[in-house]
Design an enzyme around this catalytic site. Structure first.
Site, PDB file in Angstrom:
ATOM      1  N   LYS A 180       0.870  -1.174   0.000  1.00 44.49           N
ATOM      2  CA  LYS A 180       0.000   0.000   0.000  1.00 44.49           C
ATOM      3  C   LYS A 180       0.914   1.234   0.000  1.00 44.49           C
ATOM      4  CE  LYS A 180      -2.149   3.534   2.297  1.00 44.49           C
ATOM      5  NZ  LYS A 180      -1.998   4.442   1.152  1.00 44.49           N
ATOM      6  N   GLU A 255       9.434   2.537  11.020  1.00 38.58           N
ATOM      7  CA  GLU A 255      10.458   3.562  10.856  1.00 38.58           C
ATOM      8  C   GLU A 255       9.728   4.889  10.718  1.00 38.58           C
ATOM      9  OE1 GLU A 255      13.503   3.344  11.436  1.00 38.58           O
ATOM     10  OE2 GLU A 255      13.566   1.160  11.573  1.00 38.58           O
ATOM     11  N   CYS A 289      13.131  11.745   6.265  1.00 35.58           N
ATOM     12  CA  CYS A 289      13.139  11.492   7.710  1.00 35.58           C
ATOM     13  C   CYS A 289      14.527  11.691   8.293  1.00 35.58           C
ATOM     14  CB  CYS A 289      12.617  10.084   8.015  1.00 35.58           C
ATOM     15  SG  CYS A 289      13.531   8.759   7.207  1.00 35.58           S
ATOM     16  N   GLU A 389       9.145  17.572  13.991  1.00 37.41           N
ATOM     17  CA  GLU A 389       9.585  17.308  12.626  1.00 37.41           C
ATOM     18  C   GLU A 389       8.790  18.177  11.660  1.00 37.41           C
ATOM     19  OE1 GLU A 389      10.742  13.433   9.985  1.00 37.41           O
ATOM     20  OE2 GLU A 389       8.796  13.395  10.974  1.00 37.41           O
TER      21      GLU A 389
END
Length: 487
Positions: A180, A255, A289, A389
């Site tokens: 997906k 992750e 990331c 973030e």
């Protein structure tokens, strides 16, 4: 039926066939560098489409897991060759669909080729050890067995590399896959899966179902037929994935986010540090990331470093990533574009000084989600822009008294994905290596670099404390079976 039907409709791939979603709903994939251009239409699938894909994967696993691992590896070699043949087209599709520059997209696609070949060779490596038994007339050893069906949920920022670094080890170790991808890069995902189709993998070994995470992703999480889930994305969604998998006893791998620091010591090569900070923080429009976000500089060289950094950033060009003279592309979509702007506003409101950029770019033709790189100073470690973030081209400059102070501030984060330091002092290097709370630490190199043959993963809230890539991948995709044979 091919991957592409009429009017640029890209299809799901289930049990070796390209098929429409059961509800026949689609969603537009828009070029973020030209918001009036539709790249294609991707399926907005229902839970029943996931059910069909899982059923196909479950059936295929019966024969796939009994195939020799070298034979499974041979399929990956074929996929690598086909991906390499289609590198230009897939890279251009990636640039048009999510915005990163064409050189970056080509590099990522080439990395996908290398990952496939790496894991193809894994099919020839050992899968266990002989262990001395206490019984002299017995043989004891370990082997590894696949989990079964793996649900692969991937983000939009690396639409070739991340799916492949999950799919390739899953397959070579004997699992089957339901992928997906993020909606924003559904077209790129379909073209990648088409490479697996052309390589002749048995029906059901790999399946693609596109659609919203709240529907397709959630069904993968909840489905009793999915034995393991590997996820890359935000920490908020990752925690929901982990909770859902844990509730029904499925194995999971997460992750997630990062708030990655670079430390610049007083003895550093400042020109090298500047180039690495810019590359690590602003390439891919900061949408990584592992992107550099906090720049912690010893006070003795702060002003010199700052001037060099601002001078270099002023030379960067922003625009359509397909153009040769463009260094940085757009944000991936309107939501991300507005999110970056909101963080820039928060930084200003909290009292940080916006030294450079941070404004939407509205004078480009065609219209896209373009924004100037932003550089802040007077940033306190407790500010939002130093803790959350941003996933955009925003750098926060922070002064440090010395290396010890810099390391303390670098560790002042709930994330622990990657970090780097620039120094020529061996003692500072060792202090950083030993004291930095991150899964990836780099010396005199940007924070965003990671090699495919090395384990990758974070500490703290950046991961589920598992590791991807390299030989470490087998720890997730297989289970150890201990065998005792009595003569």
């Amino acid at each position: 039926m091919s991957v592409l039907s009429e009017t640029k409709h890209y299809l799901n791939y289930i049990n070796g066939e390209w098929v429409e979603s059961s509800n026949q709903k689609v969603n537009q994939s828009i070029n973020p560098a030209n918001i009036h251009e539709v790249i294609g239409y991707v399926q907005q699938s229902s839970p029943s489409d996931v059910d069909s894909a899982v059923s196909a994967a479950k059936e295929a696993s019966k024969s796939w897991k009994t195939m020799s691992s070298p034979a499974r590896g041979d399929f990956l070699y074929k996929v690598a060759d086909i991906l390499e043949e289609n590198l230009e087209d897939i890279a251009k599709t990636m640039t048009r669909e999510m915005g990163k520059t064409l050189p970056e997209a080509k590099g990522e696609t080439a990395r996908g080729v290398a990952i496939l070949r790496y894991y193809a060779s894994e099919g020839m490596r050992k899968v266990g050890d002989v262990i001395p038994p206490t019984d002299k007339d017995a043989l004891m050893f370990t082997t590894r067995v696949p989990l079964g069906v793996i649900g692969v949920i991937t983000p939009w920022n690396f639409p070739v590399a991340i799916p492949i670094w999950k799919i390739a080890p899953a397959l070579v170790y004997g699992n089957t896959v339901v992928l997906k991808p993020a909606d924003e890069t559904g077209v790129t995902a379909a073209k990648v899966v088409e490479c697996f189709h052309k390589a002749g993998l048995p029906k059901g070994v790999i399946n693609l179902v596109t659609g919203p995470g709240s529907v397709v992703g959630q069904r993968i999480i909840d489905h009793e037929g999915v034995d393991g889930i590997t996820f890359t994305g935000s920490d908020q969604i990752g925690k929901l994935v982990g909770q859902g998998a844990l509730a029904r006893g499925a194995k999971y791998q997460l992750e997630m986010g990062g708030k990655n620091p670079v430390i610049v010591a007083a003895d550093a090569d400042l020109d090298l540090a500047v180039e690495a900070t810019i590359s690590g923080g602003l390439r891919s429009t900061g949408q990584k990331c592992t992107a550099t976000s906090r720049v912690i500089v010893e006070e003795r060289v702060y002003d010199v470093f700052k001037e060099k950094l601002l001078s270099r950033i002023s030379e960067l060009t922003v625009g359509d990533g397909l153009k040769d003279d463009v260094w940085m592309g757009p944000c991936v979509n309107e939501k991300q574009f507005k999110s970056v702007q909101s963080y820039i506003e928060k930084g200003i409101n909290e009292g940080a000084t916006l030294l450079y950029g941070g404004k939407p770019i509205k004078n480009l033709d065609p219209e896209g989600y373009f924004i100037e790189p932003a550089v802040f100073e007077d940033v306190r470690p407790d500010m939002v822009i130093a803790q959350e973030e941003i996933f955009g081209p925003v750098l926060a400059l922070i002064k440090a008294d010395d290396i010890e102070h810099a390391l303390e501030m670098a560790n002042d984060s709930r994330f622990g994905l990657s970090a780097s330091i620039f120094t020529t002092n061996i003692g500072s290097m060792l202090s950083f290596i030993n004291g930095m709370e991150a899964g990836l630490v780099r010396i005199n190199a940007e924070s965003a670099g990671v090699e495919l043959q090395a384990p990758f993963g974070g500490m703290k809230q950046s991961s589920s404390h598992s590791r991807e890539q390299g030989e470490a991948a087998k720890e997730f995709y297989t289970s150890i079976k201990t065998v005792f044979v009595k003569a």
